[in-house]
Each structure stands twice: as structure tokens, then as C-alpha cells.
Write an enzyme that holds these catalytic residues in place. Structure first.
Site, PDB file in Angstrom:
ATOM      1  N   ASP A  10     -29.823  21.677  -5.178  1.00 29.33           N
ATOM      2  CA  ASP A  10     -30.356  20.434  -5.758  1.00 29.33           C
ATOM      3  C   ASP A  10     -30.036  19.258  -4.824  1.00 29.33           C
ATOM      4  O   ASP A  10     -29.364  18.299  -5.205  1.00 29.33           O
ATOM      5  CB  ASP A  10     -29.759  20.181  -7.158  1.00 29.33           C
ATOM      6  CG  ASP A  10     -28.232  20.028  -7.152  1.00 29.33           C
ATOM      7  OD1 ASP A  10     -27.711  19.385  -8.086  1.00 29.33           O
ATOM      8  OD2 ASP A  10     -27.575  20.545  -6.228  1.00 29.33           O
ATOM      9  N   ASP A  15     -25.319  19.327  -0.744  1.00 31.43           N
ATOM     10  CA  ASP A  15     -26.265  20.428  -0.550  1.00 31.43           C
ATOM     11  C   ASP A  15     -26.909  20.328   0.835  1.00 31.43           C
ATOM     12  O   ASP A  15     -27.147  21.333   1.509  1.00 31.43           O
ATOM     13  CB  ASP A  15     -27.383  20.384  -1.589  1.00 31.43           C
ATOM     14  CG  ASP A  15     -26.918  20.344  -3.024  1.00 31.43           C
ATOM     15  OD1 ASP A  15     -26.409  19.283  -3.448  1.00 31.43           O
ATOM     16  OD2 ASP A  15     -27.041  21.359  -3.707  1.00 31.43           O
ATOM     17  N   ASN A  39     -28.694  17.054  -9.175  1.00 36.05           N
ATOM     18  CA  ASN A  39     -28.281  15.747  -8.641  1.00 36.05           C
ATOM     19  C   ASN A  39     -29.410  14.728  -8.764  1.00 36.05           C
ATOM     20  O   ASN A  39     -29.185  13.549  -9.009  1.00 36.05           O
ATOM     21  CB  ASN A  39     -27.912  15.866  -7.161  1.00 36.05           C
ATOM     22  CG  ASN A  39     -26.630  16.626  -6.943  1.00 36.05           C
ATOM     23  OD1 ASN A  39     -25.693  16.511  -7.716  1.00 36.05           O
ATOM     24  ND2 ASN A  39     -26.602  17.443  -5.902  1.00 36.05           N
ATOM     25  N   THR A 124     -26.023  26.240  -5.341  1.00 33.10           N
ATOM     26  CA  THR A 124     -25.123  25.075  -5.337  1.00 33.10           C
ATOM     27  C   THR A 124     -25.630  23.956  -6.240  1.00 33.10           C
ATOM     28  O   THR A 124     -25.312  22.782  -6.039  1.00 33.10           O
ATOM     29  CB  THR A 124     -24.923  24.525  -3.901  1.00 33.10           C
ATOM     30  OG1 THR A 124     -26.193  24.038  -3.420  1.00 33.10           O
ATOM     31  CG2 THR A 124     -24.375  25.574  -2.972  1.00 33.10           C
ATOM     32  N   PHE A 165     -19.915  19.596 -12.688  1.00 33.80           N
ATOM     33  CA  PHE A 165     -21.295  19.131 -12.840  1.00 33.80           C
ATOM     34  C   PHE A 165     -22.314  20.271 -12.933  1.00 33.80           C
ATOM     35  O   PHE A 165     -23.182  20.261 -13.820  1.00 33.80           O
ATOM     36  CB  PHE A 165     -21.663  18.212 -11.673  1.00 33.80           C
ATOM     37  CG  PHE A 165     -23.092  17.731 -11.706  1.00 33.80           C
ATOM     38  CD1 PHE A 165     -24.073  18.401 -10.995  1.00 33.80           C
ATOM     39  CD2 PHE A 165     -23.454  16.622 -12.461  1.00 33.80           C
ATOM     40  CE1 PHE A 165     -25.399  17.975 -11.026  1.00 33.80           C
ATOM     41  CE2 PHE A 165     -24.776  16.179 -12.499  1.00 33.80           C
ATOM     42  CZ  PHE A 165     -25.746  16.861 -11.788  1.00 33.80           C
ATOM     43  N   ASN A 166     -22.299  21.243 -12.021  1.00 31.21           N
ATOM     44  CA  ASN A 166     -23.341  22.273 -12.024  1.00 31.21           C
ATOM     45  C   ASN A 166     -23.308  23.100 -13.306  1.00 31.21           C
ATOM     46  O   ASN A 166     -24.351  23.473 -13.835  1.00 31.21           O
ATOM     47  CB  ASN A 166     -23.192  23.192 -10.804  1.00 31.21           C
ATOM     48  CG  ASN A 166     -23.565  22.495  -9.511  1.00 31.21           C
ATOM     49  OD1 ASN A 166     -24.353  21.544  -9.514  1.00 31.21           O
ATOM     50  ND2 ASN A 166     -22.988  22.939  -8.418  1.00 31.21           N
ATOM     51  N   HIS A 239     -18.509  19.928  -1.346  1.00 29.90           N
ATOM     52  CA  HIS A 239     -18.474  21.077  -2.262  1.00 29.90           C
ATOM     53  C   HIS A 239     -19.363  22.239  -1.783  1.00 29.90           C
ATOM     54  O   HIS A 239     -18.896  23.355  -1.616  1.00 29.90           O
ATOM     55  CB  HIS A 239     -18.974  20.665  -3.654  1.00 29.90           C
ATOM     56  CG  HIS A 239     -18.248  19.546  -4.300  1.00 29.90           C
ATOM     57  ND1 HIS A 239     -17.027  19.685  -4.938  1.00 29.90           N
ATOM     58  CD2 HIS A 239     -18.595  18.241  -4.434  1.00 29.90           C
ATOM     59  CE1 HIS A 239     -16.663  18.515  -5.437  1.00 29.90           C
ATOM     60  NE2 HIS A 239     -17.580  17.621  -5.148  1.00 29.90           N
ATOM     61  N   ASP A 240     -20.657  21.935  -1.616  1.00 28.86           N
ATOM     62  CA  ASP A 240     -21.650  22.998  -1.440  1.00 28.86           C
ATOM     63  C   ASP A 240     -21.521  23.714  -0.115  1.00 28.86           C
ATOM     64  O   ASP A 240     -21.912  24.886   0.010  1.00 28.86           O
ATOM     65  CB  ASP A 240     -23.055  22.426  -1.614  1.00 28.86           C
ATOM     66  CG  ASP A 240     -23.256  21.886  -3.015  1.00 28.86           C
ATOM     67  OD1 ASP A 240     -24.167  21.067  -3.212  1.00 28.86           O
ATOM     68  OD2 ASP A 240     -22.490  22.274  -3.923  1.00 28.86           O
TER      69      ASP A 240
HETATM   70  O1  RIB Z   1     -19.628  19.227  -8.830  1.00 29.49           O
HETATM   71  C1  RIB Z   1     -20.161  19.285  -7.533  1.00 29.49           C
HETATM   72  C2  RIB Z   1     -21.512  19.892  -7.539  1.00 29.49           C
HETATM   73  O2  RIB Z   1     -22.398  19.095  -8.307  1.00 29.49           O
HETATM   74  C3  RIB Z   1     -22.159  19.943  -6.136  1.00 29.49           C
HETATM   75  O3  RIB Z   1     -23.036  21.027  -6.085  1.00 29.49           O
HETATM   76  C4  RIB Z   1     -22.926  18.660  -6.053  1.00 29.49           C
HETATM   77  O4  RIB Z   1     -24.044  18.745  -5.162  1.00 29.49           O
HETATM   78  C5  RIB Z   1     -23.403  18.520  -7.478  1.00 29.49           C
HETATM   79  O5  RIB Z   1     -24.587  19.290  -7.600  1.00 29.49           O
HETATM   80 CA    CA Z   2     -25.383  20.676  -5.424  1.00 31.44          CA
END
Ligand code: RIB
Ligand code: CA
Length: 310
Positions: A10, A15, A39, A124, A165-166, A239-240
Site C-alpha cells: 500500500d 513500502d 496508507n 506489507t 496499522f496493517n 517497516h516494510d
Molecule cells: O505499521 C506499519 C505498517 O503500516 C507499514 O506497512 C506502513 O507502510 C503502514 O502500512
Molecule cells: Ca505498508
């Protein structure tokens, strides 16, 4: 031989950095990119994926749009962290369009058409497309090589004290993904919060000198500014990047086998990834939980990829 991956994402600033590794690392063969609302709304995430692939000279890699909203909940995007428009430093080309076909159907079809054990799914963003794919074609669970996701966490959250979040965006989809009988590698906030980029690391990355490295620097600078406004972290976690890096080189990471389940009904704990680390935990699962990363090797891997890109 390179590992064939389908990358569901996303984009999203982190990402985008992960996508650079997916394109630039010779150990990965990026067969397709699929997009999901997260996102940004689906259209924005899809446009960013198309624009970035074109900027990386990889416009031949097909992009398929997927779910514009979670299975049950409404989509809540993250413009404060990822912006609400195009990626920093990437020209937007409105003439670019995704290939026909829903991402979930394409994921299912590609896996069924490929030899068993040859495709790794890397995700991701919210897990809506993966949940729909395995619902559509359950047989993919026993044909996929691996399912590597950035999401969740066993000691903290970022949307709530316990939800990331994801997973928080589409908890029902995440529950389906962890319940399916396929291997899942979870890279949660426990490990991704270790993958932060300080000024020295960013300078090392942009010193690769390619236009991709310059673009990565712009994205990371915007991400740092946005992240500082939203969290107490001085340096942003990419993160990703961790999920794509795991697909390229699992030796960068430490992990344990432990079953993961997603809480759906708790008033305080909805979307929590509950990891059972007990010695008495059930063993009839195919889950791996990543706990640590060698940060210097991770970013050396990214720098190598940035140097190979245009
Ligand atoms: O919590 C972090 C995740 O949420 C990452 O994948 C970031 O891109 C958002 O999508
Ligand atoms: Ca992401």
C-alpha cells in the site's frame, strides 16, 4: 536461483523503499505487484506503485489493483505519515494504469499456474487481498513457498497499545491469513522498530549515487518529518523493508516458531496479534515470528540494491 515473489503493498513511503529492494536485489524475481487500500486509498497506492516502478526502469512489471476497503471495517488511511498524494521525488504519470484483474484473483491464479513451492507472497499492507485469494482458491495454501508479512507485534502496537496499522486496518483479513494452512512469517513492530534510519545511515544509502538512491533519500526525509510528528521516535522505522529483505535473505533476522492468532472482539485488544511463546503452545501451526534484525547488514543490503538500480 532468484526467489520469485508477488509483492502486495500500500505504497506508502516505507513500502516504496521496500519496492526498491524488491526490484534491485538479484536474489528476488519480482513477478508482480498487487496493491491494497491502506496508507492511501487504493487509487493512490496503485498510482504510486506504477510511478515508482516506472522511475526504477521496471515499468514492465505488472501491477494489479486489489481491495479498496477492508472486509468488514471502513478504510482509515494514514495521510499524516504517508501523505495523501504522490511519492516524494517520483514523477506522477496519470497515463499509467494497472493491468486488468483483481489482485486477489491474480495472486490465486499465478500460484496455481506455477510449480508448487516457487512463489513467495510478501505483504506489507492490510491483508485483504491475501485473505480474498486464499478464500477464492484454498489450494494455494499448499502451493505457495512462503507468506512473509509486515504486520502485528507481540509487545506493542502503533494504532492502539496492542494493534499495528496493517492488522488494525483489516483484522478479519489478518485472522483469515493466520488461520489458513500456509506458512506465515510475521515481521511485526518488535523487529521493524529496530530498523530505523538515522542521518548517518541515510547518507550511506544516498551515497549509492543512483537516481533511485536520491529518490530513496527524499522519501526517507519526508518519512522522518512525518514520523516525528506522529511518534516519539527520532528516526523512522522502515517497516516494510524488513519483509522484502526477509524474502531475499532470512539470515538477516532472528526468529522463533510460535502460533499467532488475531483478536477480533476485544474492546481494548481488537486487532492484537496474540503470539503464544509458551513451551506448551500448540505445535500444529506453520507460523514464524521474527524477533530481531542485523541492522547494519539490512541497510547494506538495501544500499547494494540501490546501487544496482538506475
Ligand atoms: O505499521 C506499519 C505498517 O503500516 C507499514 O506497512 C506502513 O507502510 C503502514 O502500512
Ligand atoms: Ca505498508
Amino acid at each position: 536461483m532468484a526467489q520469485t515473489i508477488i509483492y502486495d503493498c500500500d505504497p506508502g513511503r516505507d513500502d516504496a523503499i521496500a519496492l526498491m529492494l524488491a526490484v534491485g536485489d538479484p536474489r528476488l524475481d519480482l513477478a508482480a505487484v498487487t496493491t491494497v487500500g491502506g496508507n492511501l486509498p487504493l487509487a493512490g497506492a496503485t498510482a504510486n506503485a506504477l510511478d515508482l516502478l516506472a522511475a526504477l526502469g521496471a515499468g514492465d512489471i505488472p501491477v494489479y489493483a486489489g481491495a479498496g476497503k477492508p472486509l468488514v471495517a471502513d478504510l482509515v488511511t494514514a495521510p499524516a505519515v504517508h501523505g495523501c498524494g504522490g511519492l516524494d521525488g517520483v514523477d506522477h504519470n496519470s497515463a499509467l494504469a494497472p493491468c486488468p484483474g483483481h489482485a486477489a484473483a491474480v495472486i490465486a491464479r499465478r500460484i496455481m499456474e506455477s510449480d508448487p513451492g516457487t512463489i513467495t507472497l510478501v505483504a506489507t499492507g492490510p491483508l485483504t487481498n491475501l485473505a480474498l485469494a486464499v478464500e477464492l482458491e484454498p489450494a494455494i495454501a499448499h502451493r505457495v513457498n512462503n507468506v512473509v508479512i509486515m504486520g502485528g507485534g507481540y509487545h506493542t502496537g502503533n494504532c492502539t497499545p496492542v494493534a499495528e496499522f496493517n492488522i488494525h486496518t483489516d483484522p478479519e483479513a489478518a485472522a483469515m491469513v493466520f488461520r489458513a494452512d500456509w506458512p506465515v512469517v510475521m515481521l511485526g513492530l518488535d523487529v521493524t522498530h529496530q530498523a530505523t534510519v538515522d542521518d548517518r545511515t541515510q547518507a550511506m544509502l544516498t551515497a549509492a549515487g543512483t537516481s533511485a538512491a536520491v529518490c530513496a533519500g527524499k522519501i526517507m526525509s519526508a518519512y522522518r518529518t512525518a514520523y516525528r510528528g506522529q511518534s516519539a521516535m527520532p528516526h523512522p522505522p522502515i517497516h516494510d523493508l524488513c519483509a522484502v529483505a526477509y524474502a531475499a535473505d532470512p539470515t538477516l533476522f532472528d526468529s522463533v516458531h510460535a502460533p499467532v492468532a488475531v483478536e477480533l472482539t476485544g474492546s481494548l485488544t481488537r486487532a492484537m496479534t496474540v503470539v503464544d511463546f509458551r513451551p506448551t503452545a500448540p505445535v500444529n501451526h506453520r507460523h514464524t515470528v521474527v524477533t530481531g534484525v542485523d541492522n547494519s547488514r539490512l541497510f547494506a543490503t538495501l544500499r547494494e540494491a540501490l546501487g544496482r538500480l538506475p
